[in-house]
Design an enzyme around this catalytic site. Structure first.
Site, mmCIF file in Angstrom:
data_model
loop_
_atom_site.group_PDB
_atom_site.id
_atom_site.type_symbol
_atom_site.label_atom_id
_atom_site.label_comp_id
_atom_site.label_asym_id
_atom_site.label_seq_id
_atom_site.Cartn_x
_atom_site.Cartn_y
_atom_site.Cartn_z
ATOM 1 N N ASP A 182 -1.877 4.964 -6.138
ATOM 2 C CA ASP A 182 -0.584 4.447 -5.690
ATOM 3 C C ASP A 182 0.572 6.152 -6.067
ATOM 4 O O ASP A 182 1.672 6.191 -5.546
ATOM 5 C CB ASP A 182 -0.210 3.772 -6.801
ATOM 6 C CG ASP A 182 -0.074 2.086 -5.334
ATOM 7 O OD1 ASP A 182 -1.488 1.434 -6.314
ATOM 8 O OD2 ASP A 182 0.620 1.490 -4.744
ATOM 9 N N ARG A 199 10.394 -0.487 -4.452
ATOM 10 C CA ARG A 199 9.210 -0.337 -5.773
ATOM 11 C C ARG A 199 9.587 0.331 -6.066
ATOM 12 O O ARG A 199 9.358 1.478 -5.686
ATOM 13 C CB ARG A 199 7.872 -0.936 -5.227
ATOM 14 C CG ARG A 199 7.576 -2.529 -3.866
ATOM 15 C CD ARG A 199 6.754 -3.243 -3.735
ATOM 16 N NE ARG A 199 5.681 -3.109 -4.243
ATOM 17 C CZ ARG A 199 4.340 -3.241 -4.182
ATOM 18 N NH1 ARG A 199 3.979 -3.138 -3.521
ATOM 19 N NH2 ARG A 199 3.927 -3.791 -5.604
ATOM 20 N N GLY A 219 0.656 -1.113 -0.057
ATOM 21 C CA GLY A 219 -0.183 -0.049 0.134
ATOM 22 C C GLY A 219 0.502 1.285 0.075
ATOM 23 O O GLY A 219 1.981 1.190 0.729
ATOM 24 N N ASN A 237 -3.011 2.897 -10.040
ATOM 25 C CA ASN A 237 -3.440 2.200 -9.009
ATOM 26 C C ASN A 237 -3.440 1.045 -9.414
ATOM 27 O O ASN A 237 -2.839 0.456 -10.383
ATOM 28 C CB ASN A 237 -4.567 2.824 -9.121
ATOM 29 C CG ASN A 237 -5.489 2.410 -6.890
ATOM 30 O OD1 ASN A 237 -4.074 2.284 -6.401
ATOM 31 N ND2 ASN A 237 -6.304 1.535 -6.917
ATOM 32 N N LYS A 238 -4.383 -0.530 -8.623
ATOM 33 C CA LYS A 238 -3.693 -1.193 -8.536
ATOM 34 C C LYS A 238 -4.733 -1.463 -10.151
ATOM 35 O O LYS A 238 -5.125 -1.079 -9.972
ATOM 36 C CB LYS A 238 -4.707 -2.192 -7.137
ATOM 37 C CG LYS A 238 -4.543 -3.472 -7.423
ATOM 38 C CD LYS A 238 -3.571 -4.479 -7.225
ATOM 39 C CE LYS A 238 -2.380 -3.820 -6.331
ATOM 40 N NZ LYS A 238 -0.457 -4.016 -6.880
ATOM 41 N N GLN A 294 -5.499 -8.272 -2.470
ATOM 42 C CA GLN A 294 -5.586 -7.457 -1.216
ATOM 43 C C GLN A 294 -7.306 -7.088 -1.423
ATOM 44 O O GLN A 294 -7.656 -6.952 -0.483
ATOM 45 C CB GLN A 294 -5.438 -6.187 -2.030
ATOM 46 C CG GLN A 294 -3.890 -6.183 -1.827
ATOM 47 C CD GLN A 294 -2.948 -6.617 -3.356
ATOM 48 O OE1 GLN A 294 -4.062 -7.058 -4.687
ATOM 49 N NE2 GLN A 294 -1.807 -6.041 -4.121
#
Ligand code: MRU
Length: 342
Positions: free
Chosen positions: A234, A89, A55, A244-245, A193
């Site tokens: 993100d 990351r 996250g 984002n994801k 998630q």
């Protein structure tokens, strides 16, 4: 599998202690509550890469704690630690943002007070991120109508932020006002998630929810079972594009097709005015094993030799986003102007 319980206070999610960083291991949830005590900065890098902590805001906080840990335990390795933590990351800008803030302290605190200054820096970043989430919750809740059916993707809750949450912060704040709201939780392939972490957090908070497989969102929207999409981010580019994801873009396309508002919640530490558009963001490509590792009916359910792509994030263009909520308030298009006020 049984589900563990835990009071999700910020210190139980991440904590800097003398000579160690203590993390709630998110790879073991929801079945087990296991804390990992890391005593070398390289372990923190590995924990970030391996999603023990994950996250965007949470990896930023962990990165800041990793720098503080290096100053305490291996001060000669501090420059190397800063480089490695920053690069652990690539997509969530919060990581570079938090490690850079710590690196600036290194520049201004030479000598004996440095380790304590970095420890205090990490604690402050943690406290500030949680406070930002609470403000996001307050602002975002004003957009949630009574009886809402909120679809969310991935986990943008307390686990992802070090406490309270961004998208789930809005859900928590709205739930205080209207306990009849419900959340539709995308499972979020490949690392689940949603079904592992968001569903677990919502259960801990007593918030009504239903888990769906990712490919069910369209049908749920068509059936009138989704009133709002609320997701985290993100990285938010200067033009308002939202990274984002993986799967968020698909959800946004579907929401637009069904005239459902797409609300993005993120602290200003996620807004990167130096990234002009979402496509300028480096997208992390993760190990194919994460996609291949599927079993069903007690058997492997993947053709072992098939090639696999595993991009961890996607870009939702700004024009699909109805509102971006930061701790400063509700930002509307044109985002290149409204985000400058962050
Ligand atoms: O790969 P992950 O689990 O770190 O990805 C997390 C997300 O995409 C979240 O939605 C995002 O970081 C927002 S968290 C408040």
């Amino acid at each position: 599998m049984s589900v563990a319980s835990l009071d999700l206070d910020p210190q139980s999610i991440l904590r800097l202690q003398p000579g160690a960083v203590r993390l709630l291991d998110q790879t073991r949830l929801p079945g087990e509550v296991v804390h990992r005590t890391l005593t070398h900065w390289q372990d923190v890098v590995d924990a970030i890469r391996g999603m023990v902590v994950r996250g965007a805001p949470a990896i930023g906080i962990a990165g800041a704690m990793g720098v503080a840990l290096a100053a305490q335990t291996t001060p000669n390795e501090l420059p190397e630690a800063i480089r490695a933590l920053r690069a652990a990351r690539p997509t969530a800008v919060n990581l570079a943002w938090a490690v850079d803030a710590q690196a600036r302290l290194v520049g201004t605190h030479p000598g004996p007070g440095l380790a304590e200054a970095l420890a205090e820096g990490a604690r402050q970043i943690h406290a500030d991120e949680v406070a930002r989430c609470k403000a996001i919750g307050r602002h975002g809740a004003t957009l949630i109508t009574r009886g809402a059916r909120i679809l969310t993707h991935c986990n943008a809750g307390a686990l992802a932020t070090g406490g309270y949450g961004t998208a789930l912060g809005i859900v928590r704040a709205a739930f205080e006002i209207d306990p009849t709201l419900r959340v539709l939780v995308d499972e979020t392939r490949p690392l689940m998630q949603g079904s592992r972490l968001t569903a677990w957090e919502l259960a801990q908070a007593g918030i009504g929810h239903t888990v769906i497989a990712d490919n069910m969102a369209a049908a749920m929207m068509a059936a009138g079972r989704v009133s709002h999409v609320v997701v985290g981010a993100d990285r938010i580019a200067a033009n308002g594009d939202v990274v984002n994801k993986i799967g968020t873009y698909g959800v946004a396309v579907l929401a637009r097709a069904h005239d459902i508002p797409v609300i993005v919640a993120a602290p200003t530490s996620t807004v990167d005015l130096a990234t002009p558009t979402g496509t300028a963001t480096p997208i992390e490509e993760r190990d194919p094993v994460e996609v291949r590792d599927v079993s069903l009916f007690g058997r492997r359910a993947f053709a072992a030799d098939s090639p696999v792509a595993n991009p961890a994030f996607d870009v939702t263009p700004a024009w699909m986003v109805s509102a971006i909520i930061t701790e400063n308030g509700v930002h509307r298009a044109p985002y290149d102007r409204s985000l400058c006020q962050v």
